[in-house]
Every structure is written in C-alpha cells, then in structure tokens.
Design a protein around this motif. Structure first.
Motif, short mmCIF file in Angstrom:
data_model
loop_
_atom_site.label_atom_id
_atom_site.label_comp_id
_atom_site.label_asym_id
_atom_site.label_seq_id
_atom_site.Cartn_x
_atom_site.Cartn_y
_atom_site.Cartn_z
N ARG A 184 0.81 -1.21 0.00
CA ARG A 184 0.00 0.00 0.00
C ARG A 184 0.85 1.26 0.00
N LEU A 185 2.03 1.16 0.60
CA LEU A 185 2.92 2.33 0.67
C LEU A 185 3.98 2.32 -0.41
N ALA A 186 3.74 1.55 -1.46
CA ALA A 186 4.76 1.43 -2.52
C ALA A 186 4.99 2.73 -3.27
N ASP A 187 4.01 3.63 -3.22
CA ASP A 187 4.16 4.89 -3.94
C ASP A 187 4.84 5.97 -3.12
N GLU A 188 5.21 5.62 -1.88
CA GLU A 188 5.91 6.59 -1.05
C GLU A 188 7.30 6.87 -1.62
N ARG A 189 7.68 8.12 -1.58
CA ARG A 189 8.99 8.48 -2.12
C ARG A 189 10.11 8.12 -1.15
N SER A 190 9.85 8.23 0.13
CA SER A 190 10.88 7.97 1.12
C SER A 190 10.89 6.49 1.50
N LEU A 191 12.01 5.84 1.31
CA LEU A 191 12.13 4.44 1.69
C LEU A 191 11.99 4.28 3.20
N ARG A 192 12.50 5.26 3.91
CA ARG A 192 12.42 5.20 5.38
C ARG A 192 10.96 5.21 5.84
N ALA A 193 10.15 6.08 5.24
CA ALA A 193 8.73 6.12 5.59
C ALA A 193 8.04 4.83 5.16
N HIS A 194 8.50 4.28 4.04
CA HIS A 194 7.96 3.03 3.55
C HIS A 194 8.18 1.91 4.57
#
Length: 253
Positions: A152-162
């Motif tokens: 679901r968070l695959a579109d997040e730009r930050s890997l850390r937030a992912h």
C-alpha cells in the motif's frame, strides 16, 4: 453360638469389601472451571447475543467508514458468536474477514477489535491443537499486515517512511493478535496450576480415606480374632465342665 458368630463375621467382611478398601481408587479430578462439557446454555446465548450486537452496531458504523468493511464486521460478529463452541469455524470466519479487508484494501479498524477476544479464546483453549492454530494464525497475521502495508505504501517516495509504515502496522497487529493470544495462554496456565493443586488435594484426601478404611478393617479383624478366641475358649470350658459333670452328678448333684 460359634455358628452365629461366624455368620455375623462373614457378613461384616463382605459388607466391608463392598464399601471399603478393596474398591479401586476412583479418579477424583474435577473441572473447576466447567469447561469440560462446553459452555452452558446461558453462556452460549450471551455469546450469540454479543456477536449479533457487534455485527449490527459495528457493521452500521463500518458502512459509513468504508466500502465492504461492514462484511468484515459481520464475519467477525459471527466468529464471536461461535468462539467457544466451534473454534475452527471461528478461525475460518476470522480469516475470511481478514481476506475481505486485504482484497478490498479497506481495513475495518473498529471491527478489528474483535480479534482481541478471539485470540484470547485461542490462546486459552483446552485443546493444544487449537492453541497452536491460534499462534500460527497470529504469526501469519503479522506477516500479512507487514506485506499489505508494504504494498500500500509502494508509492511513497521515502524508503524510510515506507519501511517504518510497514513495521508500524506489523507491530500494532502483533500487539493485538499475539498479545491477546499470550493473555489467553497465561490465563490457561494459571487455571491449570489451580486445577493441579485441587486435584492433588482431592487425591490426598481420597488416599487418606482409603488408609483409614484399611486401618478400620485391620482393627475389626483383630477384634474378631479376639472374640473368636474368647468364645472358643469359653465354649471349651463349658464343654469340659459339662463332660466332667456326668461323672460327679450322682455323688454331688
């Protein structure tokens, strides 16, 4: 007299054998919690009423919050209704509710509170197979939650937030399902300890009772032997005196 005493003594021994120490020790264990025969009719009605109320109320709330989440609430309500009489059916319903949430992509956050009593029931069940099934499903739930959040968070730009998002959902899922399972398991272990102490006490009381019966039988046997010797000796004296009286009856009537 001796014949009457022998008949009385024999009947006493037969009665003691029927009532006393020759009977094998019966199992004194008992279920202190009343779980061996399943829930009572009243408990079952409470479970059904609770599940129906949960499905109705939470289902209506989830209808306003997200599409298809009401179906998860209904399935979880049904699982609550049968959690103590059909644990495998409960697991199937709970898994179906999870599948609905994963497939639709909508988490029924309010309905997911039902997983707490469900996993408490699995962790504290008498059957080891059910406890193991619950622990396995808890581990699968944590993994699925982490994977779902990762996708679901695959579109997040930050890997850390992912990564943090996936870990946060996995941790919260673990707190709910694993923590609830552990709470049920600890409750079951405490009940087992209390049951073991009660069984040991009952066995000790039964052993003492049988020991007392044995001591009473030994005392009766000793008294009977003494009575037998006394009556036999007295009868021998009477017989000897009667036999001797035949020789002196004419001279000294």
């Amino acid at each position: 007299s001796l014949a009457g005493f022998g008949h009385w003594y024999g009947s006493r021994r037969r009665r003691l054998r029927a009532d006393g120490h020759t009977r094998p020790m019966s199992t004194m264990t008992t279920d202190l919690w009343g779980e061996a025969d399943g829930p009572s009719r009243r408990g079952l009605l409470v479970d059904v009423a609770t599940g129906a109320a949960f499905a109705l109320v939470v289902g209506l709330v989830q209808t306003q919050l997200g599409a298809w989440t009401w179906l998860a609430a209904v399935l979880l309500g049904a699982a609550l209704a049968v959690r103590r009489v059909a644990p495998f059916v409960m697991v199937a319903l709970a898994v179906a509710a999870s599948v609905v949430q994963v497939v639709t992509g909508n988490v029924a956050w309010l309905a997911c509170l039902a997983y707490v009593p469900l996993f408490v029931t699995l962790g504290g069940h008498r059957d080891v197979r059910v406890r193991r099934l619950g622990l396995g499903r808890a581990a699968v739930a944590v993994v699925v939650a982490a994977g779902w959040a990762w996708v679901r968070l695959a579109d997040e730009r930050s890997l850390r937030a992912h990564v943090l998002g996936a870990l946060a959902l996995a941790a919260s899922t673990a707190v709910v399902v694993v923590g609830s399972w552990l709470a049920g398991y600890v409750r079951w272990q405490r009940r087992q300890a209390v049951q073991a102490r009660a069984d040991a006490t009952l066995q000790a009381v039964e052993s003492r009772r049988l020991h007392d019966l044995y001591e009473q039988e030994q005392e009766r046997s000793r008294i009977a032997a003494d009575m037998h010797d006394l009556v036999a000796h007295s009868w021998a004296v009477v017989a000897a005196q009667a036999d001797g009286a035949r020789y002196v009856v004419r001279e000294d009537p």
